[in-house]
Design an enzyme around this catalytic site. Sequence first.
Site, PDB file in Angstrom:
ATOM      1  N   ASP A 133       9.604   8.520  36.046  1.00 24.48           N
ATOM      2  CA  ASP A 133      10.187   8.797  34.842  1.00 24.48           C
ATOM      3  C   ASP A 133       9.840   7.668  33.736  1.00 24.48           C
ATOM      4  O   ASP A 133      10.473   6.542  33.768  1.00 24.48           O
ATOM      5  CB  ASP A 133      11.754   9.002  34.370  1.00 24.48           C
ATOM      6  CG  ASP A 133      12.037   9.678  33.238  1.00 24.48           C
ATOM      7  OD1 ASP A 133      11.146   9.928  32.383  1.00 24.48           O
ATOM      8  OD2 ASP A 133      13.424   9.927  33.046  1.00 24.48           O
ATOM      9  N   THR A 134       8.780   7.762  33.116  1.00 28.87           N
ATOM     10  CA  THR A 134       8.197   6.991  32.097  1.00 28.87           C
ATOM     11  C   THR A 134       9.212   6.644  30.899  1.00 28.87           C
ATOM     12  O   THR A 134       9.134   5.549  29.994  1.00 28.87           O
ATOM     13  CB  THR A 134       7.112   7.197  31.490  1.00 28.87           C
ATOM     14  OG1 THR A 134       6.939   8.280  30.826  1.00 28.87           O
ATOM     15  CG2 THR A 134       5.694   7.125  32.527  1.00 28.87           C
ATOM     16  N   GLY A 135      10.058   7.619  30.648  1.00 31.91           N
ATOM     17  CA  GLY A 135      11.023   7.198  29.689  1.00 31.91           C
ATOM     18  C   GLY A 135      12.277   6.455  30.147  1.00 31.91           C
ATOM     19  O   GLY A 135      13.203   6.320  29.127  1.00 31.91           O
TER      20      GLY A 135
END
EC number: 3.4.23.-
Length: 571
Positions: free
Chosen positions: A452-454
């Site tokens: 998850d890049t967030g």
Amino acid sequence: MGNSPSYNPPAGISPSDWLNLLQSAQRLNPRPSPSDFTDLKNYIHWFHKTQKKPWTFTSGGPTSCPPGRFGRVPLVLATLNEVLSNEGGAPGASAPEEQPPPYDPPAILPIISEGNRNRHRAWALRELQDIKKEIENKAPGSQVWIQTLRLAILQADPTPADLEQLCQYIASPVDQTAHMTSLTAAIAAAEAANTLQGFNPKTGTLTQQSAQPNAGDLRSQYQNLWLQAGKNLPTRPSAPWSTIVQGPAESSVEFVNRLQISLADNLPDGVPKEPIIDSLSYANANRECQQILQGRGPVAAVGQKLQACAQWAPKNKQPALLVHTPGPKMPGPRQPAPKRPPPGPCYRCLKEGHWARDCPTKATGPPPGPCPICKDPSHWKRDCPTLKSKNKLIEGGLSAPQTITPITDSLSEAELECLLSIPLARSRPSVAVYLSGPWLQPSQNQALMLVDTGAENTVLPQNWLVRDYPRIPAAVLGAGGVSRNRYNWLQGPLTLALKPEGPFITIPKILVDTSDKWQILGRDVPSRLQASISIPEEVRPPVVGVLDTPPSHIGLEHLPPPPEVPQFPLN
């Protein structure tokens, strides 16, 4: 203090003689009033003005007061003469005028009979302030200190609880401990010797019995023991370290060193020295250091104060001159101009130590108008929530700054080439991870984690860890809002690798999901690996079809005509 007199002697009488007169006035029947103490003070002024010498016991007898002029002052002098005659001397007599110092201080007249006792009443704050003001210049445990407190006790008939309150108000913590130790020993000795009148050991201790409303003589005996315990206090200066002041050209290190030496020599063992050093290192500093420390405040640590003042150099200290042979002058590097301190206080917060452009209260006021982005009048443009990232994990609330974790693991060039790209599937972006750590379950050494890049931090489910792992509650902002009770911080290190052979990286801080739902690989892992994420494009086969019947309309002929709307003329 109501009917209490002023314990400070007027001009023309010594402190010991004045205390003797006040104790004699307490034996008047009926009890003395404020006018009696005023007459006594006026008599001393009259005697000193007419006789041209101070009042003493030998020179100021009952016949020295003119009858009918100063009220009941002749009765006070007669009572004093009677008590001293029974004692066989004049313990309160002052030293002769022709005797030069040093000489032995005069003794204080002991109270023989207290007369009719006043009714008990609790201390008022004004009374405690007056008592402390009267004895603040007297040595603790001295005769004048004891007799001043004795006169105050006669006015209120205090209970043991009232006397404890008085001791806490007028004495230092060191003197309170010494006084309580001496008082406890004196009470135990008196109870064991059975010398207390009216004391019954079966009904409680002396402290308990003297606190009763009808204690009578027991309370008076407790008060005498309380005063006798004050005689054992060490007669020393109250705080010799408080007189240490930083000189104009003295460095902060030398000043704090002198404070520490004074505290080590004068403060008893076991008493903390750090609070005194923290307070005096700011209060007794010179003007230049106080201006530098103004922004930090008096509560800053001593180490921070020394670092802040280390850059300041006294103006009267000239640099040493080096003797050298004349030669060609070579241009040296240009030195930056020193920062000059502000000439006065900041016009925003009225505090010294910083310029108005650096004032911490600069942005605390309301904005002059609404935000130009979201039209909200409650915040500035730089604080607009639309400018900030929404889906990120924040520790400590919504306004905490985003932390950037530095890369501490050294990777070789071959390892970096292998980790430059993390391939992920488009349907489910997951990657196999190899884990190890002191708080990890032995069975969870390999797992499949969602990338998850967030997410700013890596998230592990709680069932992957042992039960007694160190945890700290965390507030997390995600897509569903703020979660304050679901996530915890794991402060233990976690070793992680994307391949069994490595390389391994260490993550010092991990989020733990107590609901055992998420296993997320956050941005902290790719940033430490210096890797990028690659998702391959999905190739679809071309669709080939044959039209059975050609359409009757090709293009936009089947759509209705657009409405005619008059346009604003461009010219």
